[in-house]
Design an enzyme around this catalytic site. Structure first.
Site, PDB file in Angstrom:
ATOM      1  N   TRP A 145      50.674  56.416  69.397  1.00  0.00           N
ATOM      2  CA  TRP A 145      51.481  56.929  68.574  1.00  0.00           C
ATOM      3  C   TRP A 145      51.967  57.582  67.464  1.00  0.00           C
ATOM      4  O   TRP A 145      53.229  58.081  67.167  1.00  0.00           O
ATOM      5  CB  TRP A 145      52.857  55.987  69.640  1.00  0.00           C
ATOM      6  CG  TRP A 145      52.652  54.604  69.116  1.00  0.00           C
ATOM      7  CD1 TRP A 145      52.608  53.530  70.393  1.00  0.00           C
ATOM      8  CD2 TRP A 145      52.524  53.461  68.150  1.00  0.00           C
ATOM      9  NE1 TRP A 145      51.945  52.487  69.678  1.00  0.00           N
ATOM     10  CE2 TRP A 145      51.887  52.393  68.642  1.00  0.00           C
ATOM     11  CE3 TRP A 145      53.094  53.906  66.685  1.00  0.00           C
ATOM     12  CZ2 TRP A 145      51.194  51.427  67.554  1.00  0.00           C
ATOM     13  CZ3 TRP A 145      52.971  53.057  65.793  1.00  0.00           C
ATOM     14  CH2 TRP A 145      52.088  52.078  66.277  1.00  0.00           C
ATOM     15  N   ASN A 146      50.970  57.166  66.691  1.00  0.00           N
ATOM     16  CA  ASN A 146      51.634  56.868  65.745  1.00  0.00           C
ATOM     17  C   ASN A 146      51.657  58.102  64.477  1.00  0.00           C
ATOM     18  O   ASN A 146      51.462  58.662  63.110  1.00  0.00           O
ATOM     19  CB  ASN A 146      50.946  55.622  64.505  1.00  0.00           C
ATOM     20  CG  ASN A 146      49.792  56.338  64.546  1.00  0.00           C
ATOM     21  OD1 ASN A 146      48.561  56.861  65.427  1.00  0.00           O
ATOM     22  ND2 ASN A 146      48.574  55.460  63.589  1.00  0.00           N
ATOM     23  N   LYS A 169      46.429  63.615  77.039  1.00  0.00           N
ATOM     24  CA  LYS A 169      47.379  61.856  77.120  1.00  0.00           C
ATOM     25  C   LYS A 169      47.654  60.762  76.072  1.00  0.00           C
ATOM     26  O   LYS A 169      47.398  60.282  75.339  1.00  0.00           O
ATOM     27  CB  LYS A 169      46.514  60.710  78.102  1.00  0.00           C
ATOM     28  CG  LYS A 169      47.108  59.754  78.751  1.00  0.00           C
ATOM     29  CD  LYS A 169      46.786  58.443  78.700  1.00  0.00           C
ATOM     30  CE  LYS A 169      47.462  57.973  77.793  1.00  0.00           C
ATOM     31  NZ  LYS A 169      48.899  57.748  77.457  1.00  0.00           N
ATOM     32  N   GLY A 222      42.726  55.132  68.280  1.00  0.00           N
ATOM     33  CA  GLY A 222      44.057  53.727  68.863  1.00  0.00           C
ATOM     34  C   GLY A 222      43.529  52.521  68.683  1.00  0.00           C
ATOM     35  O   GLY A 222      42.521  52.813  67.788  1.00  0.00           O
ATOM     36  N   SER A 223      43.252  51.661  68.909  1.00  0.00           N
ATOM     37  CA  SER A 223      43.190  50.023  69.181  1.00  0.00           C
ATOM     38  C   SER A 223      42.263  49.937  68.839  1.00  0.00           C
ATOM     39  O   SER A 223      41.094  50.942  70.426  1.00  0.00           O
ATOM     40  CB  SER A 223      44.837  48.966  69.256  1.00  0.00           C
ATOM     41  OG  SER A 223      44.254  49.254  71.151  1.00  0.00           O
ATOM     42  N   GLU A 244      37.935  56.041  67.084  1.00  0.00           N
ATOM     43  CA  GLU A 244      38.414  56.306  66.121  1.00  0.00           C
ATOM     44  C   GLU A 244      39.433  55.064  66.699  1.00  0.00           C
ATOM     45  O   GLU A 244      40.648  54.907  67.081  1.00  0.00           O
ATOM     46  CB  GLU A 244      39.292  57.469  65.671  1.00  0.00           C
ATOM     47  CG  GLU A 244      39.185  58.678  65.267  1.00  0.00           C
ATOM     48  CD  GLU A 244      38.098  58.310  64.140  1.00  0.00           C
ATOM     49  OE1 GLU A 244      38.160  57.569  63.929  1.00  0.00           O
ATOM     50  OE2 GLU A 244      36.955  59.526  64.026  1.00  0.00           O
ATOM     51  N   LEU A 245      39.041  54.256  65.373  1.00  0.00           N
ATOM     52  CA  LEU A 245      39.740  52.557  65.960  1.00  0.00           C
ATOM     53  C   LEU A 245      40.569  51.490  64.890  1.00  0.00           C
ATOM     54  O   LEU A 245      40.440  52.968  64.129  1.00  0.00           O
ATOM     55  CB  LEU A 245      38.635  51.644  66.977  1.00  0.00           C
ATOM     56  CG  LEU A 245      37.904  52.653  67.597  1.00  0.00           C
ATOM     57  CD1 LEU A 245      36.792  51.951  68.183  1.00  0.00           C
ATOM     58  CD2 LEU A 245      39.046  52.508  68.729  1.00  0.00           C
ATOM     59  N   CYS A 278      46.297  53.697  60.208  1.00  0.00           N
ATOM     60  CA  CYS A 278      44.727  52.991  60.924  1.00  0.00           C
ATOM     61  C   CYS A 278      44.405  53.027  59.238  1.00  0.00           C
ATOM     62  O   CYS A 278      42.708  52.145  59.321  1.00  0.00           O
ATOM     63  CB  CYS A 278      44.425  53.431  61.804  1.00  0.00           C
ATOM     64  SG  CYS A 278      43.867  55.406  61.268  1.00  0.00           S
ATOM     65  N   GLU A 378      43.916  43.955  61.923  1.00  0.00           N
ATOM     66  CA  GLU A 378      44.994  44.653  61.674  1.00  0.00           C
ATOM     67  C   GLU A 378      46.198  44.516  62.258  1.00  0.00           C
ATOM     68  O   GLU A 378      46.747  44.234  63.621  1.00  0.00           O
ATOM     69  CB  GLU A 378      44.175  45.796  62.861  1.00  0.00           C
ATOM     70  CG  GLU A 378      45.033  47.283  61.622  1.00  0.00           C
ATOM     71  CD  GLU A 378      44.139  48.576  63.261  1.00  0.00           C
ATOM     72  OE1 GLU A 378      44.368  48.788  64.054  1.00  0.00           O
ATOM     73  OE2 GLU A 378      44.766  49.405  62.141  1.00  0.00           O
TER      74      GLU A 378
HETATM   75  P1  NAP Z   1      46.283  51.552  72.536  1.00  0.00           P
HETATM   76  O1  NAP Z   1      47.302  50.094  72.931  1.00  0.00           O
HETATM   77  O2  NAP Z   1      44.909  51.720  71.861  1.00  0.00           O
HETATM   78  O3  NAP Z   1      46.985  52.863  72.749  1.00  0.00           O
HETATM   79  C1  NAP Z   1      46.903  54.140  72.736  1.00  0.00           C
HETATM   80  C2  NAP Z   1      46.318  54.914  73.629  1.00  0.00           C
HETATM   81  O4  NAP Z   1      45.540  54.297  74.906  1.00  0.00           O
HETATM   82  C3  NAP Z   1      47.695  55.544  74.433  1.00  0.00           C
HETATM   83  O5  NAP Z   1      48.161  56.299  75.293  1.00  0.00           O
HETATM   84  C4  NAP Z   1      47.368  54.472  75.631  1.00  0.00           C
HETATM   85  O6  NAP Z   1      48.412  54.202  76.682  1.00  0.00           O
HETATM   86  C5  NAP Z   1      46.392  53.961  76.070  1.00  0.00           C
HETATM   87  N1  NAP Z   1      45.187  53.017  76.713  1.00  0.00           N
HETATM   88  C6  NAP Z   1      45.790  52.237  76.938  1.00  0.00           C
HETATM   89  N2  NAP Z   1      45.181  51.129  77.718  1.00  0.00           N
HETATM   90  C7  NAP Z   1      44.453  52.324  78.270  1.00  0.00           C
HETATM   91  C8  NAP Z   1      43.619  51.498  78.743  1.00  0.00           C
HETATM   92  N3  NAP Z   1      42.773  50.834  79.850  1.00  0.00           N
HETATM   93  N4  NAP Z   1      42.507  52.888  79.768  1.00  0.00           N
HETATM   94  C9  NAP Z   1      42.755  54.906  78.631  1.00  0.00           C
HETATM   95  N5  NAP Z   1      43.715  54.207  77.647  1.00  0.00           N
HETATM   96  C10 NAP Z   1      44.212  53.131  77.636  1.00  0.00           C
HETATM   97  O7  NAP Z   1      47.416  51.580  70.560  1.00  0.00           O
HETATM   98  P2  NAP Z   1      48.925  50.998  71.029  1.00  0.00           P
HETATM   99  O8  NAP Z   1      49.610  50.033  72.279  1.00  0.00           O
HETATM  100  O9  NAP Z   1      49.778  51.911  71.185  1.00  0.00           O
HETATM  101  O10 NAP Z   1      49.040  49.654  69.635  1.00  0.00           O
HETATM  102  C11 NAP Z   1      48.468  48.631  69.881  1.00  0.00           C
HETATM  103  C12 NAP Z   1      47.978  48.272  67.709  1.00  0.00           C
HETATM  104  O11 NAP Z   1      47.026  49.526  68.360  1.00  0.00           O
HETATM  105  C13 NAP Z   1      49.245  48.778  67.288  1.00  0.00           C
HETATM  106  O12 NAP Z   1      49.358  47.820  67.548  1.00  0.00           O
HETATM  107  C14 NAP Z   1      47.863  48.606  66.274  1.00  0.00           C
HETATM  108  O13 NAP Z   1      46.548  47.739  65.597  1.00  0.00           O
HETATM  109  C15 NAP Z   1      46.581  49.513  66.897  1.00  0.00           C
HETATM  110  N6  NAP Z   1      46.824  51.114  67.284  1.00  0.00           N
HETATM  111  C16 NAP Z   1      45.420  51.646  66.466  1.00  0.00           C
HETATM  112  C17 NAP Z   1      46.120  52.887  65.787  1.00  0.00           C
HETATM  113  C18 NAP Z   1      45.564  53.484  65.154  1.00  0.00           C
HETATM  114  O14 NAP Z   1      45.321  54.878  64.534  1.00  0.00           O
HETATM  115  N7  NAP Z   1      43.656  53.442  64.788  1.00  0.00           N
HETATM  116  C19 NAP Z   1      47.067  53.816  66.252  1.00  0.00           C
HETATM  117  C20 NAP Z   1      47.627  53.234  66.789  1.00  0.00           C
HETATM  118  C21 NAP Z   1      48.026  51.971  67.543  1.00  0.00           C
HETATM  119  P3  NAP Z   1      49.794  53.564  77.155  1.00  0.00           P
HETATM  120  O15 NAP Z   1      50.996  54.632  75.888  1.00  0.00           O
HETATM  121  O16 NAP Z   1      50.173  53.201  77.443  1.00  0.00           O
HETATM  122  O17 NAP Z   1      49.644  52.218  75.667  1.00  0.00           O
END
Ligand code: NAP
Ligand code: MG
Length: 471
Positions: A145-146, A169, A222-223, A244-245, A278, A378
Site C-alpha cells: 500500500w505504500n 493484486k 512488500g515485506s 523487492e523486500l 523500504c 524494519e
Molecule cells: P505485506 O504483508 O508484505 O503485503 C504485501 C502484499 O502481499 C499485499 O498485497 C498482501 O496482501 C500480499 N500478501 C500477503 N500475504 C500473502 C500471501 N500469503 N501470498 C501472496 N501475497 C500475499 O505488507 P503489509 O501487510 O502491507 O505490511 C506489513 C509490513 O511489511 C510493513 O509493516 C513493512 O514493514 C513491510 N512493508 C514493506 C514494504 C516495502 O516496500 N519493502 C512495503 C509495504 C510493507 P494483503 O493486502 O492482504 O496484505
C-alpha cells in the site's frame, strides 16, 4: 461513501464472484471512506486465464505497438493528475508533497521505459549463436500500500515492454487508488487481457497467483516475511521471481561531512513517505567525536518537521496507513525504550491535537547499538536510530551488519572519499551526498532485501527468457 464493487478482467470492469467486503478507513480521521468487494480464488483464476489467452498475441506484438501502449497509458494518466494526488492523500494518507512527487515519478517512468525499448536489443549474438530475449509469460504483480499506483505503473510498464501479460493484486486498502489507475488503463485501450486487476486478500488472491501454474513470474514488493512465503510457493512451478523486500538502510555521515546539509537530508531520508518506505535511511551512523553537534542539529531540525493533515502543503509527515501500522510503530518505540535506547525527540503516543488519525511523533533514538531490535528490524514508520562509530572501518562494518541491503547513504565533503566508502557497502543502491532516483539504473536488494532488480536493462531482462539458436 464509495463502494468499489468491480474488478477488471479481460478488458472489462466486472462484478467479482467474491462476496466479502472490506472497509476503507481514512488514516487521517479513522472514519469510513467506503468499502471494496473482494475477489476470490475463482476471480483470480479467471484473470489468469484471460492473461494467458492474451499472451498468445501480445507476446508477438512489435516494439512500436508496445511503445504506443505505453504512450497511451501515459496520456490517460497525465489527464487525471489531480485525482491521482488527491486519492493518494485521502485513502493512503500520503502527504501532498509526497503524493505530488510520486505522481511526477510515475509519469516519467513511462518515458524511461519507452527509452529503454528504443535502445534495447531483443536479439543478441553470444558465442556463435543468436540469442532471442523472449517474453516470459503471464506475470503476477503483487504490491503493498505504500506507493500503490507507482508500483503498478512501473511493473506493468516493464511487463508491457517485454511483451508479457499481467494479473495485478494491489493491497485491498488501496482500492480507490486502484479504481483510478484501472480507469486510465481501460481508457488507454490496451488489447484485452494484457492487464487484469483483482482486489482481494493476500492469502486468497496472492496465494492463488503464487500457486497457479499458468503464472510464469511474480514481481512482488512488500515485506520480507511475505516475500519468503511467495518464493517458497513459486518454486513448486519454477516461477521466476523478482522480490523487492524490506530494508534497514544505513546512512553514514563521515567525519568531514557538512552537518548543516547532511542532517536535514538524513531526516528526509528517514521520514520520507512518513517513514513508510523500504529505502528509508533508518540507521544514522555518526562519528563519535561529532555526536553532540549531531544531536543538537537533529533536535532542531525535527522540531520544525510538520506532522499533521496530509492535505496541507507544509505537512512533511502524515498518518500511518492503518491503526495496525500505527500500533506496530508504537510497539517498536516501546521496544527501543525497553532495550535501553534513549529518546532524543518524539516518543510514544500521538502528537497533540492529532488524536483521531494514525499519527506518530517523528522519533529519534540515540544510545542505540546495532544489535538492538530497533536497529535490525524494519519499523516502517518515522523512527530513526542514531549509532556512533569511531573509525571509517567500523562505520562500514556496522553499515553492513544487517540482514538487509536495499539502499545506503554516505555524506562527506570529499566526494572521492564518499565514493570509496560507498563501494564497500553491500546494498543495491548507495546515495552519495543526496537522495535521487535513476530510472535507468538497477534497483533492488542484496541479501534479504530481495532477489533480482527492477528498472533499466536488468529490470527488463527479469521479464525475458533467453533462447539460444545454435547453428
Ligand atoms: P505485506 O504483508 O508484505 O503485503 C504485501 C502484499 O502481499 C499485499 O498485497 C498482501 O496482501 C500480499 N500478501 C500477503 N500475504 C500473502 C500471501 N500469503 N501470498 C501472496 N501475497 C500475499 O505488507 P503489509 O501487510 O502491507 O505490511 C506489513 C509490513 O511489511 C510493513 O509493516 C513493512 O514493514 C513491510 N512493508 C514493506 C514494504 C516495502 O516496500 N519493502 C512495503 C509495504 C510493507 P494483503 O493486502 O492482504 O496484505
Ligand atoms: Mg499484509
Amino acid at each position: 461513501m464509495k463502494t468499489i464493487d468491480k474488478i477488471y478482467i479481460n478488458g472489462e470492469f466486472i462484478t467479482p464472484n467474491g462476496t466479502e467486503y472490506f472497509d476503507l478507513i481514512s488514516p487521517t480521521t479513522n472514519e469510513k471512506l467506503g468499502k471494496v468487494l473482494l475477489g476470490n480464488q475463482k476471480d483470480t483464476q479467471n484473470a489468469i486465464s484471460a492473461a494467458k489467452e492474451a499472451f498468445k498475441t501480445f507476446s508477438k506484438s512489435t516494439i512500436e505497438e508496445r511503445i504506443q501502449s505505453l504512450k497511451n497509458i501515459q496520456t490517460s494518466v497525465e489527464k487525471r493528475k489531480e485525482d491521482f494526488i488527491n486519492v493518494m492523500v485521502e485513502e493512503y494518507g500520503g502527504t501532498l508533497q509526497f503524493a505530488t512527487m510520486s505522481f511526477e515519478y510515475m509519469l516519467k517512468g513511462f518515458e524511461s521505459t519507452i527509452n529503454l525499448l528504443n535502445t534495447y536489443d531483443f536479439t543478441k549474438t553470444m558465442g556463435n549463436s543468436e540469442v532471442q530475449m523472449t517474453p516470459l509469460g503471464v506475470v503476477g504483480i503483487i504490491i503493498p500500500w505504500n506507493s500503490s499506483n507507482g508500483f503498478i505503473c512501473s511493473k506493468l510498464s516493464t511487463a508491457i515492454a517485454a511483451g508479457c501479460t499481467t494479473v495485478i493484486k494491489p493491497s485491498e486498502m488501496s482500492a480507490q487508488q486502484t479504481q483510478l489507475i484501472a480507469e486510465c488503463l481501460h481508457e488507454a485501450g490496451l488489447p484485452k487481457g494484457v492487464f487484469n486487476i483483482v482486489n482481494g486478500l493476500g492469502d486468497v488472491v496472492g496465494a492463488e497467483i503464487s500457486r497457479n501454474p499458468d503464472i510464469a513470474k511474480i514481481s512482488f514488493t512488500g515485506s520480507t516475511t511475505v516475500g519468503k512465503i511467495i518464493a517458497k510457493e513459486a518454486v513448486e512451478t519454477m516461477k521466476r521471481v523478482t522480490l523487492e523486500l524490506g530494508g534497514k538502510s544505513p546512512n553514514i555521515l563521515l567525519d568531514d561531512a557538512n552537518f548543516s546539509e547532511a542532517i536535514p537530508l538524513a531526516l528526509i531520508a528517514a521520514y520520507m513517505n512518513s517513514g513508510q518506505a523500504c529505502i528509508a535511511g533508518t540507521r544514522l551512523l555518526v562519528p563519535e567525536s561529532r555526536l553532540e553537534e549531531a544531536k543538537k542539529l537533529i533536535k532542531e531540525t525535527v522540531s520544525h518537521i510538520i506532522v499533521g493533515n496530509p492535505q496541507n502543503k507544509t505537512t512533511a509527515v502524515g498518518p500511518m496507513v492503518s491503526t495496525k501500522q500505527y500500533e506496530r510503530v508504537q510497539n517498536y518505540i516501546q521496544i527501543g525504550i525497553a532495550e535501553g535506547a534513549e529518546i532524543l525527540i518524539g516518543g510514544l503516543e500521538k502528537p497533540e491535537g492529532l488524536e483521531n488519525g494514525n499519527f506518530v511523533k517523528p522519533t529519534v533514538f540515540v544510545n542505540v547499538n546495532n544489535q538492538m531490535r530497533i536497529a535490525r528490524e524494519e519499523i516502517f514508520g518515522p523512527v530513526l536510530s542514531v549509532i556512533t562509530y569511531k573509525t571509517e572501518d567500523e562505520a562500514i562494518e556496522i553499515a553492513n551488519d544487517t540482514t538487509y541491503g536495499l539502499q545506503a547513504y554516505v555524506s562527506s565533503s570529499d566526494e572521492k572519499r564518499a565514493h570509496k566508502i560507498a563501494s564497500q557497502i553491500n546494498a543495491g543502491r548507495v546515495q552519495i551526498n543526496g537522495i535521487g532516483h535513476d530510472p535507468m539504473a538497477p534497483f533492488g536488494g542484496f541479501k534479504q532485501s530481495g532477489i533480482g532488480r527492477e528498472f533499466g536493462t536488468l529490470g527488463l531482462e527479469a521479464y525475458l527468457e533467453p533462447k539460444a539458436l545454435i547453428k
